[in-house]
Design an enzyme around this catalytic site. Structure first.
Site: not given
Ligand code: FAD
Length: 291
Positions: A17, A107-108, A127, A148, A152
């Site tokens: 990465e 999501r970010g 996301a 996670y 998370h």
């Molecule tokens: P989600 O999948 O939306 O989950 C976030 C939280 O919401 C979790 O607690 C989940 O259980 C909950 N949730 C999910 N769906 C729902 C729903 N429908 N209703 C209610 N709750 C829900 N950040 C950056 O800014 N740029 C990057 O390039 C980046 N790359 C990453 C790569 C990896 C492999 C990882 C693990 C993280 C990365 N991150 C990055 C950080 C990431 O943006 C954060 O961890 C963020 O807080 C969660 O993103 P997610 O896509 O997992 O969110």
């Protein structure tokens, strides 16, 4: 190449990465570092979107360069939470036009300002909302999502986290990459639970080589990862010597990767943080294992 092809080959492989430059003036040095890593011919390289302070507008440029100049498959990250529909849809279109085939839909992180804002005005809450938009765009991307092993930080419990993860996968994720972890048993336990919940896509463990003591606190704060005693002792003993800490951190990450391969994982993603020397050393340590 779509990453689903890489994962279906079942060959042991490493991916790395990188992140885009934090400032415009840093662009050339970051580009050079990403090219040095590309020359190692990993199974793929992911380019983050603004994470760690990187400038998201360069994600695509770096991903395109790695793919076209070095033939390394790329995974471009895209986040949505602080964005508008208009910006996200135009980014999806830009990726499509640039020939990007793999997108990490995220999501970010929530900044304090976002946390304090009125959520009803957000275009994207999770996301999964981004995944729906990517699918609706008609672009034929291989989509990845984050997961996670230690849950998370915003989740109430693992059951809830896995329930939402399953919905995310069902919405269109072809694979999941994990948050960093420093104890492989956490990953094995997580794998058992998600498989039981019906999440069957490839899981790509993310390994962060900790190569300086300052990184430790930041990485733990960001990820909420558990630090095993074995790892703590290593930081306590070698943390004050940069070269010793680097060597010990690389050895620890190598050890984790060997154990993952030995236990049935075929692709490990290394959070190589724009450090070609670290990426190269880990790859060298595994040369006979990777074949
Ligand atoms: P989600 O999948 O939306 O989950 C976030 C939280 O919401 C979790 O607690 C989940 O259980 C909950 N949730 C999910 N769906 C729902 C729903 N429908 N209703 C209610 N709750 C829900 N950040 C950056 O800014 N740029 C990057 O390039 C980046 N790359 C990453 C790569 C990896 C492999 C990882 C693990 C993280 C990365 N991150 C990055 C950080 C990431 O943006 C954060 O961890 C963020 O807080 C969660 O993103 P997610 O896509 O997992 O969110």
């Amino acid at each position: 190449m779509k990453l689903s092809e890489v994962f279906n080959s079942h060959k042991l492989s490493l991916s790395f990465e990188v992140f885009p430059p934090k400032t415009d003036t840093a662009f050339d040095s970051v580009k050079t570092a990403t090219e040095e890593i590309a020359k190692l011919h990993p199974s793929f390289m992911s380019v983050t979107y603004g994470a760690g302070g990187g400038t998201s507008r360069y994600t695509l440029e770096i991903a395109k360069n790695i793919k076209s100049t070095y033939g390394v498959p790329t995974l471009a990250h895209l986040t949505c939470v602080s964005s508008t529909k208009e910006i996200v849809l135009s980014k999806i279109e830009e990726m499509k036009n640039a020939g990007i085939q793999n997108v990490m839909a995220l999501r970010g992180d929530l900044t304090p300002e976002l946390e304090a804002s009125d959520r009803t005005t957000w275009c994207y809450r999770h996301a999964i909302d981004l995944i729906h938009d990517i699918k609706a765009s008609g672009a034929d991307f291989c989509i990845g999502g984050a997961c996670y092993p230690e849950i998370h930080p915003e989740s109430r419990d693992q059951k809830e986290d896995i329930k939402y993860l399953k919905e995310k996968v069902d919405a269109g994720c072809s694979f999941l990459t994990t948050q960093m972890f420093f104890d492989n048993n956490l990953l094995y336990n997580f794998l058992y639970k998600i498989r039981e919940a019906g999440i069957l896509v490839p899981i790509i463990p993310g390994i962060m080589p900790i190569t300086n003591a300052n990184q430790v606190e930041r990485a733990m704060k960001l990820s909420g990862s558990f630090m095993p005693q074995r790892f703590k002792s290593l930081v306590d003993k070698f943390g004050t010597s940069p070269s010793a800490m680097k060597q010990a951190g690389i050895a620890y990450a190598t050890d984790q990767i060997i154990d993952l391969f030995a236990n049935g994982i075929t692709n490990v993603h290394v959070y190589s943080m724009n450090k070609p020397d670290v990426a190269e050393k880990i790859q060298q340590n595994l040369s006979d294992i990777l074949g």
